[in-house]
Design an enzyme around this catalytic site. Structure first.
Site, PDB file in Angstrom:
ATOM      1  N   GLY A  51     -51.181  10.300  34.861  1.00  0.00           N
ATOM      2  CA  GLY A  51     -50.098   9.353  34.593  1.00  0.00           C
ATOM      3  C   GLY A  51     -50.625   8.177  33.803  1.00  0.00           C
ATOM      4  N   CYS A  78     -56.752  13.395  37.107  1.00  0.00           N
ATOM      5  CA  CYS A  78     -56.774  12.057  36.483  1.00  0.00           C
ATOM      6  C   CYS A  78     -56.168  10.990  37.417  1.00  0.00           C
ATOM      7  CB  CYS A  78     -56.074  12.126  35.124  1.00  0.00           C
ATOM      8  SG  CYS A  78     -56.453  10.717  34.089  1.00  0.00           S
ATOM      9  N   HIS A 165     -58.494  16.697  32.079  1.00  0.00           N
ATOM     10  CA  HIS A 165     -57.223  17.436  32.063  1.00  0.00           C
ATOM     11  C   HIS A 165     -57.455  18.937  31.851  1.00  0.00           C
ATOM     12  CE1 HIS A 165     -54.371  14.066  32.105  1.00  0.00           C
ATOM     13  NE2 HIS A 165     -55.423  13.408  31.638  1.00  0.00           N
ATOM     14  N   ASP A 222     -28.634  31.736  25.862  1.00  0.00           N
ATOM     15  CA  ASP A 222     -28.545  31.263  27.251  1.00  0.00           C
ATOM     16  C   ASP A 222     -27.327  31.827  27.981  1.00  0.00           C
ATOM     17  OD1 ASP A 222     -30.686  29.819  26.398  1.00  0.00           O
ATOM     18  OD2 ASP A 222     -29.595  27.937  26.186  1.00  0.00           O
ATOM     19  N   LYS A 360     -37.113  27.642  27.527  1.00  0.00           N
ATOM     20  CA  LYS A 360     -36.388  28.468  26.552  1.00  0.00           C
ATOM     21  C   LYS A 360     -37.126  29.781  26.245  1.00  0.00           C
ATOM     22  CE  LYS A 360     -32.961  28.754  23.538  1.00  0.00           C
ATOM     23  NZ  LYS A 360     -31.560  28.400  23.760  1.00  0.00           N
TER      24      LYS A 360
END
Ligand code: XMP
Length: 504
Positions: A51, A78, A165, A222, A360
């Site tokens: 963050g 992190c 990360h 969709d 998607k």
């Protein structure tokens, strides 16, 4: 379904963590700290994200400390790692020499999280604060080349922390680290589309029971995928409605009705409302007003049909990104998007949103798995209001017909050069600007048509497509020669931002 939850502390990589875990065949969801349900037995692992804040700030985002007693493995990344340190008695301070970008780390103690990792490797760091004293009962597993704590583990529990990360490509072995965490969680790797279909069908049957479900269909990926799921789950209780607003591409309404005839057991209801939409838009010039009128007319047409049936549920193709965006964004409205599926929630139905955990690209995979033709599951985006927002200003029937012809020509010429897979979205915009031309020996006075073609990953940013001149020339020649009313063709070479993809 068993899952790993990713607690969102605002890192720009949060979605990426979810995607990486899913790519390893485990279901993952992004939750705000307050959304974590400690009683959810399907949670088999928790990832605390990075963050942009400092855990030492007054209003720093926190997590319920009960998670440490859940007996569920935790991987903190992190900010997440700094947070658990602070909560469990360690110390976090702002560092003078910060770590940003590629950093080498060295494993100094083995653990299940570092299985199959080399002794040293490069990771991607991005932090201002550092853990300067680890919490009691924690061990340091790895340090960076500037001697900062890079990886930690609780002495007895499966609670891990990494300062870097693992979700980004630039971290070598990042995916291996996430894979190792999945092993630590002992969660079954069963997240794939065939299993998703089975789970959803059962879920739909359980929710709907003997009641009826209505669903607005557009021919897009969709709503078609939602229809296929409903058709498989509850074939006799599903009412699919296709409202033709008249702003589709040439012959698209015929293709859409044929498509549903071919792929669904249940016949759909087709409403031809072209005149209603055209009338409602008479004299309207403002793009936002156009969109709102289209949205309203759509709802009123939909309401008329739905009143004929005794329906309890409304199915919609809401996607995961819609949910994440509406939950975490307070961005300004640039355009009020109208989606065929996006009917208002006060329509007095209970909502069914079977795609609301999917990205998607996963919906495309699901469509493929359900037998949707490739032309649909890989279809380029087409806006809900259709060609109505590609005719600048007031819409009339002649311009609509001209635009349909023009789009058809563009499509044919692009496909002739096999460029359709290199372009994310392409279309023609018809302007009300009139210019002088000369054809034969006579003066003409017609409209300007604009070619728009962009490359993009997700529609959020876009660049104009670098056409070969020969293709542009053919398109221009055909548009002026074959489409009545067009005397000039220009190519839009603006990117997004500062422009948007559509003109209205
Ligand atoms: P813009 O023009 O905002 O478009 O850069 C980004 C993407 O969204 C599509 N778009 C829409 N899609 N309803 C939709 O379903 C809408 O009202 C709408 N407006 C734009 C646009 O085609 C592009 O893919």
């Amino acid at each position: 379904m068993d899952k790993i939850v990713v607690i969102n502390f605002g890192s720009q990589y949060n979605e990426l963590i979810v995607r990486r875990i899913r790519s390893l065949k485990v279901f993952a969801l992004l939750l705000n700290p307050s959304q974590l349900d400690l009683k959810d037995k399907e949670i088999k692992g928790i990832i605390l994200s990075g963050g942009p804040f400092s855990v030492n700030e007054k209003n720093a985002l926190m997590i319920n400390e009960e998670i440490f007693n859940l007996n569920v493995p935790i991987l903190s990344i992190c900010y997440g790692m700094q947070l658990i340190n602070k909560m469990l008695g360690g110390q976090v301070e702002t560092s003078l020499n910060k770590e940003f970008g590629k950093t080498e780390i060295k494993i100094i103690e083995d653990s299940p999280l570092s299985k199959d990792l080399p002794f040293t490797f490069n990771v991607w760091m991005s932090h201002n604060d550092v853990v300067t004293r680890i919490a009691d009962n924690f061990n340091i597993l790895a340090i960076s080349n500037t001697n900062k704590i890079a990886m930690i583990k609780h002495l007895e529990k499966d609670i891990y922390g990494v300062q870097f990360h693992p979700e980004v490509d630039n971290t070598e072995y990042g995916l291996q680290i996430l894979d190792n965490f999945i092993e630590i969680c002992q969660i079954k790797r069963e997240y794939d589309m065939p299993n998703f279909i089975k789970t959803k069908i059962k879920e739909i049957k359980d929710i709907v029971q003997d009641k009826k479900v209505i669903c607005a269909l557009s021919g897009g990926v969709d709503s078609s995928v939602v229809a296929l799921l409903l058709d498989r789950a509850i074939p006799n209780q599903f009412i699919g409605v296709f409202i033709n607003h008249g702003f589709l591409r040439k012959d698209e309404e015929i293709e859409v009705s044929n498509l549903y005839k071919n792929i669904l057991k249940t016949p759909i209801t087709i409403i031809n409302a072209e005149d209603e939409f055209l009338n409602a838009l008479k004299g309207v010039i403002d793009p936002e007003e156009k969109r709102k009128i289209i949205g309203k007319t759509f709802i009123s047409e939909f309401q008329k049909v739905s009143e004929k049936y005794l329906v309890d549920f409304l199915a919609q193709g809401t996607l995961y990104t819609d949910i994440i965006e509406s939950g975490y964004n307070s961005a300004k409205t640039i355009k009020s998007h109208h989606n065929v599926g996006g009917l208002p929630k006060d329509l007095n139905f209970t909502l069914i949103e079977p795609l609301k955990t999917l990205f998607k690209d996963e919906v495309r995979l699901l469509g493929k798995e359900l037998g949707l033709p490739e032309t649909i599951y890989n279809r380029q985006p087409f806006p809900g209001p259709g060609l109505a927002i590609r005719i600048i200003g007031e819409i009339n029937k002649n311009d609509l017909l001209a635009l349909k012809e023009a789009h058809q020509i563009l499509d044919e010429e692009i496909k002739k050069d096999n460029l359709q897979f290199s372009i994310w979205q392409y279309f023609i915009v018809l302007t009300p600007i009139r210019t002088v031309g000369v054809m034969g020996d006579s003066r003409t006075y017609g409209k300007v048509a604009i070619i728009r073609a962009v490359t993009s990953k997700d529609g959020m940013t876009a660049d104009y497509f670098k056409f070969p001149y020969a293709t542009l020339e053919r398109i221009s020649l055909r548009l002026v020669n074959e489409v009545k009313g067009i005397t000039r063709v220009v190519y839009d070479i603006t990117s997004k931002p500062p422009s948007t993809i559509e003109w209205e």
